[in-house]
Each structure stands twice: as structure tokens, then as C-alpha cells.
Design a protein around this motif. Structure first.
Motif, mmCIF file in Angstrom:
data_model
loop_
_atom_site.group_PDB
_atom_site.id
_atom_site.type_symbol
_atom_site.label_atom_id
_atom_site.label_comp_id
_atom_site.label_asym_id
_atom_site.label_seq_id
_atom_site.Cartn_x
_atom_site.Cartn_y
_atom_site.Cartn_z
ATOM 1 N N UNK A 159 11.559 -5.394 3.219
ATOM 2 C CA UNK A 159 10.433 -6.029 3.901
ATOM 3 C C UNK A 159 9.822 -5.084 4.935
ATOM 4 N N UNK A 160 10.664 -4.394 5.695
ATOM 5 C CA UNK A 160 10.144 -3.437 6.680
ATOM 6 C C UNK A 160 9.396 -2.307 5.987
ATOM 7 N N UNK A 161 9.993 -1.769 4.927
ATOM 8 C CA UNK A 161 9.341 -0.668 4.214
ATOM 9 C C UNK A 161 8.058 -1.114 3.528
ATOM 10 N N UNK A 162 7.966 -2.392 3.188
ATOM 11 C CA UNK A 162 6.779 -2.907 2.520
ATOM 12 C C UNK A 162 5.671 -3.318 3.470
ATOM 13 N N UNK A 166 6.996 3.974 -0.293
ATOM 14 C CA UNK A 166 6.470 3.769 -1.643
ATOM 15 C C UNK A 166 7.510 3.226 -2.614
ATOM 16 N N UNK A 167 8.796 3.250 -2.249
ATOM 17 C CA UNK A 167 9.818 2.706 -3.148
ATOM 18 C C UNK A 167 9.955 1.199 -3.023
ATOM 19 N N UNK A 168 9.342 0.608 -1.996
ATOM 20 C CA UNK A 168 9.461 -0.831 -1.785
ATOM 21 C C UNK A 168 8.486 -1.573 -2.698
ATOM 22 N N UNK A 169 8.994 -2.468 -3.544
ATOM 23 C CA UNK A 169 8.085 -3.248 -4.390
ATOM 24 C C UNK A 169 7.177 -4.164 -3.568
ATOM 25 N N UNK A 170 7.631 -4.547 -2.384
ATOM 26 C CA UNK A 170 6.810 -5.393 -1.526
ATOM 27 C C UNK A 170 5.560 -4.659 -1.055
ATOM 28 N N UNK A 171 5.650 -3.354 -0.846
ATOM 29 C CA UNK A 171 4.479 -2.563 -0.447
ATOM 30 C C UNK A 171 3.411 -2.617 -1.520
ATOM 31 N N UNK A 215 5.926 -5.876 5.802
ATOM 32 C CA UNK A 215 5.909 -7.313 6.040
ATOM 33 C C UNK A 215 5.903 -7.639 7.535
ATOM 34 N N UNK A 216 6.547 -6.831 8.340
ATOM 35 C CA UNK A 216 6.627 -7.111 9.774
ATOM 36 C C UNK A 216 5.434 -6.541 10.529
ATOM 37 N N UNK A 217 5.002 -5.372 10.143
ATOM 38 C CA UNK A 217 3.859 -4.708 10.768
ATOM 39 C C UNK A 217 3.270 -3.742 9.746
ATOM 40 N N UNK A 218 1.963 -3.535 9.800
ATOM 41 C CA UNK A 218 1.363 -2.593 8.845
ATOM 42 C C UNK A 218 1.922 -1.187 9.019
ATOM 43 N N UNK A 219 2.154 -0.528 7.906
ATOM 44 C CA UNK A 219 2.669 0.839 7.928
ATOM 45 C C UNK A 219 1.471 1.787 7.833
ATOM 46 N N UNK A 220 1.198 2.499 8.909
ATOM 47 C CA UNK A 220 0.065 3.419 8.944
ATOM 48 C C UNK A 220 0.524 4.792 9.404
ATOM 49 N N UNK A 221 1.198 5.507 8.546
ATOM 50 C CA UNK A 221 1.600 6.864 8.839
ATOM 51 C C UNK A 221 0.771 7.816 8.013
#
Length: 103
Positions: A31-34, A53-58, A36-42
Motif C-alpha cells: 500500500x505504501x509503495x502503491x 513500480x513493483x506494487x500492483x496497487x500503484x 495509498x497513504x500519500x502520493x509518491x512523487x519522486x
């Protein structure tokens, strides 16, 4: 895919407590990698983005957001394919483990 993850973890760990602990540790990580908690903007191409990119949730989140806000269906097929592929692999693993238990 959620059902296949649950089945695979149940066959991988024999006790209910170990299965629960395994799922409770895997789910927040994906969930964190996808995002779910906060947008991932790196920065694209960074090590952290490659790990995300390995998280199916992403892929599912990206597909839904692009479909809703941009009417872009290009990620939807990718998300479905990734989720179905993982589900099939885990279901095959579960059926193999079930056959070993029967014997």
C-alpha cells in the motif's frame, strides 16, 4: 488478486497466527509503495520509483486516476494484466501446495 494472495499466504504459513502476521506485514508495504497513504512523487528513474513500480496497487491507482481525470484508458489494461498475472501465479502456487498437503 486479493483472494489469491490470501490463499498463497495461508498455504505458505501453516498456522493462523503466522498467516495473519504475514498478511499484516505485506499489505502495508504494498500500500505504501502503491501510493495509498500519500502520493509518491519522486524523480523518475530513481531507485525508490523503480521499487514502487513493483506494487500492483500503484498500477491500479494510476489506471483509475488516469481514467477518471484524463479519460485515458491506456493504464487500465496494464493494471488488469498485472493483477490477473499475479493472481494466476499465486493460484497455481496455492494449488501445487494443496496437492503436496493431500499426498
Amino acid at each position: 488478486m486479493s483472494l489469491s494472495i490470501g490463499m498463497a499466504v495461508a498455504f505458505l504459513f501453516k498456522s493462523d497466527e503466522a498467516s495473519s502476521a504475514g498478511l499484516n506485514s505485506i499489505i502495508p508495504i504494498f500500500a505504501f509503495l502503491g501510493g495509498a497513504y500519500a502520493p509518491i512523487n519522486f524523480k523518475e528513474g530513481s531507485i525508490f520509483m523503480n521499487i514502487c513500480k513493483i506494487s500492483p496497487l500503484k498500477w491500479t491507482n494510476d489506471g483509475l486516476l488516469k481514467l477518471i481525470y484524463a479519460n485515458d484508458t491506456s493504464y487500465v489494461g496494464i493494471a488488469i494484466a498485472i493483477n490477473l498475472t499475479i493472481a494466476v501465479i499465486l493460484l497455481i502456487f496455492s494449488s501445487l501446495m494443496f496437492r503436496k498437503e493431500e499426498a
